[in-house]
Write a protein that holds these residues in place. Structure first.
Motif, short mmCIF file in Angstrom:
data_model
loop_
_atom_site.label_atom_id
_atom_site.label_comp_id
_atom_site.label_asym_id
_atom_site.label_seq_id
_atom_site.Cartn_x
_atom_site.Cartn_y
_atom_site.Cartn_z
N GLN A 60 44.03 30.95 53.49
CA GLN A 60 43.80 31.46 52.23
C GLN A 60 44.17 30.44 51.19
OE1 GLN A 60 42.69 34.77 51.51
NE2 GLN A 60 41.95 34.50 53.47
N TRP A 61 44.16 29.27 51.24
CA TRP A 61 44.47 28.13 50.27
C TRP A 61 43.42 28.11 49.15
CZ3 TRP A 61 45.26 24.00 54.54
CH2 TRP A 61 43.88 23.57 54.81
N VAL A 62 44.13 28.06 48.00
CA VAL A 62 43.27 27.67 46.96
C VAL A 62 43.33 26.15 46.65
CG1 VAL A 62 42.96 28.30 44.53
CG2 VAL A 62 43.97 29.96 45.83
N THR A 63 42.19 25.44 47.05
CA THR A 63 42.48 24.07 46.93
C THR A 63 41.36 23.56 45.53
OG1 THR A 63 41.02 23.98 48.71
CG2 THR A 63 43.02 23.03 48.97
N THR A 64 40.12 23.60 45.70
CA THR A 64 39.52 23.30 44.79
C THR A 64 39.77 24.36 43.67
OG1 THR A 64 37.52 24.30 45.43
CG2 THR A 64 37.72 21.98 46.16
N GLN A 65 39.55 23.88 42.28
CA GLN A 65 39.94 24.70 41.18
C GLN A 65 41.16 25.38 41.28
OE1 GLN A 65 36.04 26.81 40.77
NE2 GLN A 65 35.18 24.96 39.91
N ASP A 66 42.20 24.87 42.01
CA ASP A 66 43.33 25.55 41.81
C ASP A 66 44.02 25.50 40.48
OD1 ASP A 66 43.57 22.40 42.21
OD2 ASP A 66 45.65 22.88 41.69
N PRO A 67 44.73 26.56 39.93
CA PRO A 67 45.08 26.73 38.58
C PRO A 67 45.97 25.60 38.03
CG PRO A 67 46.16 28.27 40.00
CD PRO A 67 44.91 27.68 40.84
N TRP A 68 46.73 24.97 38.89
CA TRP A 68 47.53 23.73 38.51
C TRP A 68 46.69 22.55 37.95
CZ3 TRP A 68 52.56 23.97 36.92
CH2 TRP A 68 53.33 25.01 36.99
N GLY A 69 45.34 22.54 38.66
CA GLY A 69 44.63 21.30 38.52
C GLY A 69 44.96 20.20 39.39
N PHE A 70 45.84 20.52 40.58
CA PHE A 70 46.14 19.43 41.54
C PHE A 70 45.05 18.85 42.06
CE2 PHE A 70 50.23 21.85 41.51
CZ PHE A 70 51.17 20.83 40.87
N THR A 71 43.70 19.74 42.33
CA THR A 71 42.72 18.83 42.87
C THR A 71 42.13 17.77 42.18
OG1 THR A 71 42.61 20.94 44.21
CG2 THR A 71 40.81 19.19 44.30
N LEU A 72 42.20 18.32 40.92
CA LEU A 72 41.47 17.45 39.82
C LEU A 72 42.13 16.23 39.51
CD1 LEU A 72 39.69 16.74 37.39
CD2 LEU A 72 41.06 18.26 35.70
N ILE A 73 43.74 16.30 39.59
CA ILE A 73 44.65 15.11 39.45
C ILE A 73 44.26 14.28 40.74
CG2 ILE A 73 46.87 14.42 39.85
CD1 ILE A 73 47.63 16.87 38.23
N PRO A 94 40.24 23.48 37.36
CA PRO A 94 40.70 24.76 37.16
C PRO A 94 39.46 25.34 36.37
CG PRO A 94 42.42 23.64 36.25
CD PRO A 94 41.53 22.45 36.75
N GLY A 95 39.64 26.95 36.28
CA GLY A 95 38.63 27.61 35.44
C GLY A 95 39.17 28.66 34.31
N GLN A 96 40.32 29.04 34.72
CA GLN A 96 41.10 30.16 34.02
C GLN A 96 42.39 29.76 33.63
OE1 GLN A 96 39.43 32.82 32.87
NE2 GLN A 96 37.31 32.34 33.82
N PRO A 97 43.07 28.94 32.97
CA PRO A 97 41.99 28.60 31.77
C PRO A 97 41.61 27.18 32.39
CG PRO A 97 44.18 27.96 31.32
CD PRO A 97 44.23 28.81 32.40
N PRO A 98 40.70 26.67 31.81
CA PRO A 98 40.08 25.31 32.04
C PRO A 98 40.79 24.11 31.43
CG PRO A 98 38.56 26.20 30.61
CD PRO A 98 39.32 27.27 30.84
N THR A 99 40.36 22.97 31.73
CA THR A 99 40.95 21.94 30.82
C THR A 99 40.24 21.94 29.54
OG1 THR A 99 39.16 20.23 31.56
CG2 THR A 99 41.45 20.15 32.62
N LEU A 100 40.90 21.35 28.36
CA LEU A 100 40.33 21.43 27.00
C LEU A 100 38.77 20.82 27.00
CD1 LEU A 100 41.03 22.45 24.18
CD2 LEU A 100 41.98 20.34 23.65
N ALA A 101 38.57 19.67 27.69
CA ALA A 101 37.47 19.23 27.59
C ALA A 101 36.28 20.08 28.21
CB ALA A 101 37.29 17.93 28.67
N GLN A 102 36.60 20.75 29.38
CA GLN A 102 35.73 21.65 29.75
C GLN A 102 35.35 23.10 28.76
OE1 GLN A 102 37.20 22.63 33.75
NE2 GLN A 102 35.27 23.81 34.17
N LEU A 103 36.62 23.37 28.38
CA LEU A 103 36.42 24.77 27.29
C LEU A 103 35.39 24.16 26.27
CD1 LEU A 103 37.92 27.37 26.85
CD2 LEU A 103 39.44 26.07 25.38
#
Lengths: 214, 538
Positions: free
Chosen positions: B124-137, B218-227
């Motif tokens: 049940q892990w949230v890896t891609t698109q995790d709200p903290w953006g750790f995967t993006l990092i 992350p999508g909710q919210p996304p990064t400013l670039a994505q927004l």
């Protein structure tokens, strides 16, 4: 006492310097002479522990009854001077000297640094960047820096060859005097017979890689 | 101005300088659009997006700097430039796609863990698109570290640098300092000031990346670039204007952060003195472990490629199975059948790389030498600009010229970063060509053009081919400006990959990710092969 026991150099499987033995007494300066490419600088690198991988050294380096071969360069207690002074360009003169002073109380470290500057006639130079110094001043700082690390022996790799002629003589006597005062053995590598300190022993690397007392 | 000067300066000016300046001028009126700024700031996700951007951008850059330094230190005197060049060929988007396949709940890592932990259904892990953006990092660190390693290696490989540092290191060791102490006190303080360009580029990129953020951010919210990106692509004029304001705010944020870092540096002076003047230290044994970092990078990239290859041919792949049940070539066949995007990408990359090499060679051969520094500075500056900002400006430019959605617009959108990279890669080797060859050739009564064709360019074929391959790779990876310029009338591989990544057709996503990666790799292999010297000298 710095003792070299049957040390030699091999380059691409061929002997560059044939094994020889040598004892350098405390306060003594022994000069190794040889043409360029004879391996005299590499010999110093081998003693110091950073021989380039293309070459192999053999034999034992013993300093005050400790065998140095297994130790990394920073634990051998061997000071080094080169043709270039290699003052760190991003550090002040004072920082360059403090870089070498052992881990003591801060006041004691600063005092040693100031004393070293006084000893080489550069009082008040601590905050200056190295590039603002003359060639002779830089050489003196480099020598002081090497001595501040309190080496048990010192290796000199043609340290006077890039200095102007008139400067060379005074820098020679300055260097030898300080080494004698410390009472540490010194090994000097040079191709200039004038570099040999008065009455000093001289060894010459011949073309076949063997050594001869000169 | 003589004809030669014109030949020297014109191509690069037309391809690169003029479009860049025009694009930047055309984003300026947006600064006056108060309504758009107000509506962007009033966007319910604005505050969250702003914070997320700063968090992911700073942490991603910081970690990439630290790991690259650790790698450079652990390598000692070994040359890292060849190895790190390989990583540069991998587009950001491919890496993000492969990383997602590796770490998502039904990804290969979960499948590897399943038998050990007795899992029968995905965790049940949230890896891609995790709200903290750790995967993006993580994706940013994986991609930017090799770039920084490459930049460090290029600096360390310079003859003057290498010679000075080798001597200083020997002295420092004789003074009782261990390798780590020397790296921190002697090497690093001399490298960092010369690394300002690459470091700023990484920070700016990390703060403004769009394609990676769409796939793993992350999508909710996304990064400013994505927004801002979502808004820009909206058909509604007010929403698009809000997106434009978002791009300007983001660009302002980048400037502000660079300025803050620059302003904070003098405050570190006392700390710097304490670091430099501290007594000799020998290394802790633990530091030796750093040696595994660089091989680890090769392993991760290898795993990413392998996972994409598996995923691209997987017909059915129920959860705990380590391998797909059936293999199918369906996704690859579709890539071949719908070959439009692939061919568009390929032709654009070829055209932009070749024209950029020609323009750069013309400049380096015939332009006055003092113009080089300016050109190099402008190129570095262009590469530090957010692609959103340049893309937006170019979009306005193409609208004004009436060429939106045409091949010339697509070409111009791609060629800008390509020309900048090609120039930077080629300038060093080209300028260090030994001028005495000219004298020798002139002595043999060779005409200037004959000298270039028969002597100079053949002797420089390796760097010229390397620059072409770099340009090719840069073109293949273009997304933001390309998408805006294409206006839906053309599609390229990155555009397809981003669109697909929102859907669930994993084999097709994987083929696009791999395709994106293979094009530049083939280009680099060919450049390496044809760039070989005629004889291996011993």
């Amino acid at each position: 006492m710095l003792s070299l026991r049957h040390i030699g150099l091999v380059l691409n499987g061929k002997p560059l310097v044939r094994p020889f033995s040598l004892d350098v007494a405390p306060g003594e300066v022994v000069t190794l002479m040889g043409a360029s490419g004879s391996g005299k600088s590499s010999l110093l690198a081998f003693i110091a522990g950073d021989l380039p991988p293309a070459m192999t050294g053999q034999g034992d380096v013993v300093l005050n009854r400790t065998r140095l071969n297994p130790l990394p360069p920073e634990r051998r207690g061997l000071g080094r001077l080169f043709q270039d002074d290699y003052l760190f360009p991003h550090m002040t003169v004072g920082e360059n000297l403090l870089f070498a002073v052992a881990d003591l109380p801060r006041a004691e470290r600063l005092q040693r640094m100031e004393q070293a500057l006084t000893d080489c006639g550069l009082e008040g130079f601590a905050p200056r960047p190295p590039h603002s110094l003359s060639g002779g001043q830089r050489s003196r700082v480099a020598l002081m820096r090497a001595l501040l690390a309190e080496p048990a022996a010192i290796l000199l790799d043609e340290p006077f060859s890039k200095l102007d002629r008139p400067l060379r003589a005074s820098m020679r006597s300055f260097t030898f005097e300080h080494i004698r005062n410390r009472g540490i053995p010194a090994l000097l590598v040079s191709h200039d017979p004038e570099d040999v300190p008065p009455g000093g022993r001289v060894l010459e690397i011949l073309e076949d890689g063997s050594l001869k007392n000169a | 101005m003589t004809a030669t000067r014109l030949v020297a300066v014109l191509p690069l000016t037309l391809l690169f300088l003029l479009p860049l300046v025009a694009a930047l001028v055309l984003v300026l009126p947006g600064l006056l659009d108060a309504t758009a700024f107000a509506s962007m700031i009033a966007h319910p996700q604005f505050a969250g997006a702003l914070w997320l951007t700063v968090f992911t951008g700073l942490l991603g850059t910081g970690l990439a700097v630290l790991t690259s330094l650790a790698i450079v230190h652990a390598a000692g005197s070994r040359d890292l430039s060849r190895g790190s060049g390989l990583f540069l060929a991998v587009p950001h988007l491919s890496l993000a796609i492969g990383l997602a396949f590796l770490i998502m709940p039904t990804g290969v890592i979960a499948r590897l863990l399943a038998p050990l932990l007795g899992w029968t259904s995905p965790p049940q892990w949230v890896t891609t698109q995790d709200p903290w953006g750790f995967t993006l990092i993580a994706a940013l660190v994986l991609k930017e570290t090799p770039f920084l390693v490459w930049a460090f290696a290029a600096l360390l490989n310079r003859d003057d640098m290498r010679r000075a540092l080798d001597g200083q290191v020997a002295v420092a060791r004789s003074l009782g300092h261990g390798p780590m102490s020397i790296f921190l006190r002697v090497i690093l303080p001399q490298l960092l000031p010369r690394m300002a360009g690459p470091l700023i580029a990484v920070l700016a990129y990390s703060l403004t990346v769009v394609d990676m953020a769409v796939v793993v951010g992350p999508g909710q919210p996304p990064t400013l670039a994505q927004l801002a990106w979502t808004d820009l692509n909206d058909g509604d004029a007010a929403t698009a204007a809000r997106g434009g304001a978002g791009v300007l705010i983001l660009s302002g944020l980048v400037l502000l952060l660079i300025f803050l870092v620059g302003a904070a540096l003098p405050l570190l002076a006392p700390l710097r003195h304490r670091l430099l003047a501290s007594p000799p230290r020998q290394d802790a044994k633990l530091f030796r472990l750093l040696i595994i970092l660089w091989p680890a990078w090769f392993c991760i990239y290898g795993a990413v490629m392998l996972v994409m290859a598996l995923q691209s041919i997987a017909a059915q792949w129920p959860f705990p199975d380590l391998l797909p049940q059936h293999a199918t070539a369906a996704a690859w066949l579709r890539l071949v059948q719908d070959s439009g995007p692939f061919l568009t990408t390929f032709v654009l990359a070829l055209a932009t790389a070749m024209s950029s090499v020609a323009a750069a060679v013309a400049w380096l051969e015939w332009a006055p030498r003092r113009a080089d520094r300016i050109a190099a500075l402008v190129a570095v500056f262009a590469l530090c600009l957010p692609s959103l900002l340049v893309g937006l400006g170019q979009y306005r430019l193409f609208l004004a010229l009436g060429i939106t959605g045409t091949a010339p617009a697509l070409f111009l959108a791609h060629v800008l970063p390509v020309a900048a990279y090609v120039f930077l890669v080629l300038a060093g080797p080209y300028r260090s060509f030994d001028p005495r060859w000219n004298a020798v050739a002139a002595g043999l009564t060779a005409q200037p053009l004959r000298f270039l064709l028969r002597i100079k360019w053949p002797m420089l074929k390796a760097p010229i081919l390397a620059a072409a391959a770099t340009g090719f790779a840069v073109s293949v990876a273009q997304f933001v400006p390309a998408q805006l310029a294409a206006a839906g009338r053309f599609s390229t591989l990155p555009m397809e990959a981003v669109t697909l990544s929102a859907g669930g057709n994993r084999p097709l996503i994987a083929t696009h990710g791999l395709g994106l990666m293979l094009l530049p790799l083939v280009a680099f292999l060919l450049a390496g092969w044809f760039g070989q010297p005629r004889w291996r000298m011993r």
